[in-house]
Scaffold this motif. Structure first.
Motif, short mmCIF file in Angstrom:
data_model
loop_
_atom_site.label_atom_id
_atom_site.label_comp_id
_atom_site.label_asym_id
_atom_site.label_seq_id
_atom_site.Cartn_x
_atom_site.Cartn_y
_atom_site.Cartn_z
N LEU A 1 32.68 43.42 46.97
CA LEU A 1 34.00 43.11 45.63
C LEU A 1 32.89 43.19 44.85
N GLY A 2 31.13 43.06 44.58
CA GLY A 2 30.72 43.33 43.29
C GLY A 2 30.44 44.27 43.28
N LEU B 1 33.06 46.85 43.39
CA LEU B 1 34.61 47.15 42.99
C LEU B 1 35.00 46.40 41.51
N TRP B 2 34.68 44.84 42.03
CA TRP B 2 34.97 44.17 40.87
C TRP B 2 34.27 42.97 40.02
N PRO B 3 33.22 43.60 39.71
CA PRO B 3 32.35 42.54 39.14
C PRO B 3 32.26 41.44 38.97
N GLU B 4 33.37 41.57 38.38
CA GLU B 4 33.98 40.34 37.05
C GLU B 4 33.86 39.16 37.51
N ALA B 5 34.62 39.82 39.21
CA ALA B 5 35.19 38.18 39.85
C ALA B 5 34.06 38.52 40.16
N GLN B 6 33.23 38.67 40.55
CA GLN B 6 31.88 38.21 41.91
C GLN B 6 30.92 37.30 40.30
N ARG C 1 32.21 35.27 37.72
CA ARG C 1 33.16 34.11 38.05
C ARG C 1 33.12 33.53 39.20
N VAL D 1 31.49 35.38 31.82
CA VAL D 1 31.75 37.61 31.80
C VAL D 1 32.72 37.77 30.21
N SER E 1 25.22 43.93 44.33
CA SER E 1 26.22 44.01 45.55
C SER E 1 25.85 45.56 46.18
#
Length: 167
Positions: A25-26, A28-33, A35, A41, A59
């Motif tokens: 996740l970190g 592929l989608w760092p912003e989600a991590q 948050r 962000v 990550s």
């Protein structure tokens, strides 16, 4: 992949899968991590802001750690299980101190709690697994489908002679 053969193995497998997933996740989608951790962000990053670099590194480390934990599960590497209990408690302590010292946001305490609870779950699993060891006080692996322990005659875990054979 083989399923874990012990309670402690299940705790390690769960942590391994989650570490692998959170690492992915970190990456592929760092912003989600960010948050999830309660971190801001911003729309743009300023010069000298290495948040992205740090996130990629941590990550990737989490992803690799997930692989290590799953490998330990497949091999039922119990020494590794014990090792993780100690160092996950150290991680819990360091992360908790970081939150209390205002170095990390309050949301980061969830990471600390996850580490602490995981360490306790694995310790309890190791204890319960030890109680499932074969009768007659033999020391060995937990009794189960892959156990080589026998009660009378035969061999003990890893081909060792039973305690009664030495008398």
């Amino acid at each position: 992949m083989k399923l874990p053969r012990s309670i402690a193995g299940w705790t390690i497998a769960v942590f391994g899968v989650l570490a692998l997933a959170m690492g992915a996740l970190g990456l592929l989608w760092p912003e989600a991590q960010l948050r999830m951790l309660g971190l801001e962000v911003p729309e743009t990053r300023t010069a000298g802001d290495y948040t992205g670099t740090f996130l990629v590194a941590s990550s990737m480390a989490a992803f690799n750690m997930g692989v290590y934990y799953l490998l330990a599960t497949v091999t039922e590497w119990r020494a590794f299980y014990r090792f993780t209990v100690v160092f996950r408690l150290v991680t819990f302590t360091v992360f908790t101190i970081a939150v209390l010292a205002d170095i990390a946001p309050d949301g980061f305490f969830g990471v600390a709690a996850w580490e602490g609870l995981g360490a306790v779950a694995t310790a309890v699993g190791l204890r319960l697994d030890a109680r499932r060891v074969a009768p007659a006080g033999e020391v060995g692996t937990p009794a189960g489908p892959d156990s080589a322990v026998t009660v009378e005659g035969g061999t003990g875990a890893a081909g060792a002679a039973p305690a009664d054979a030495a008398r």
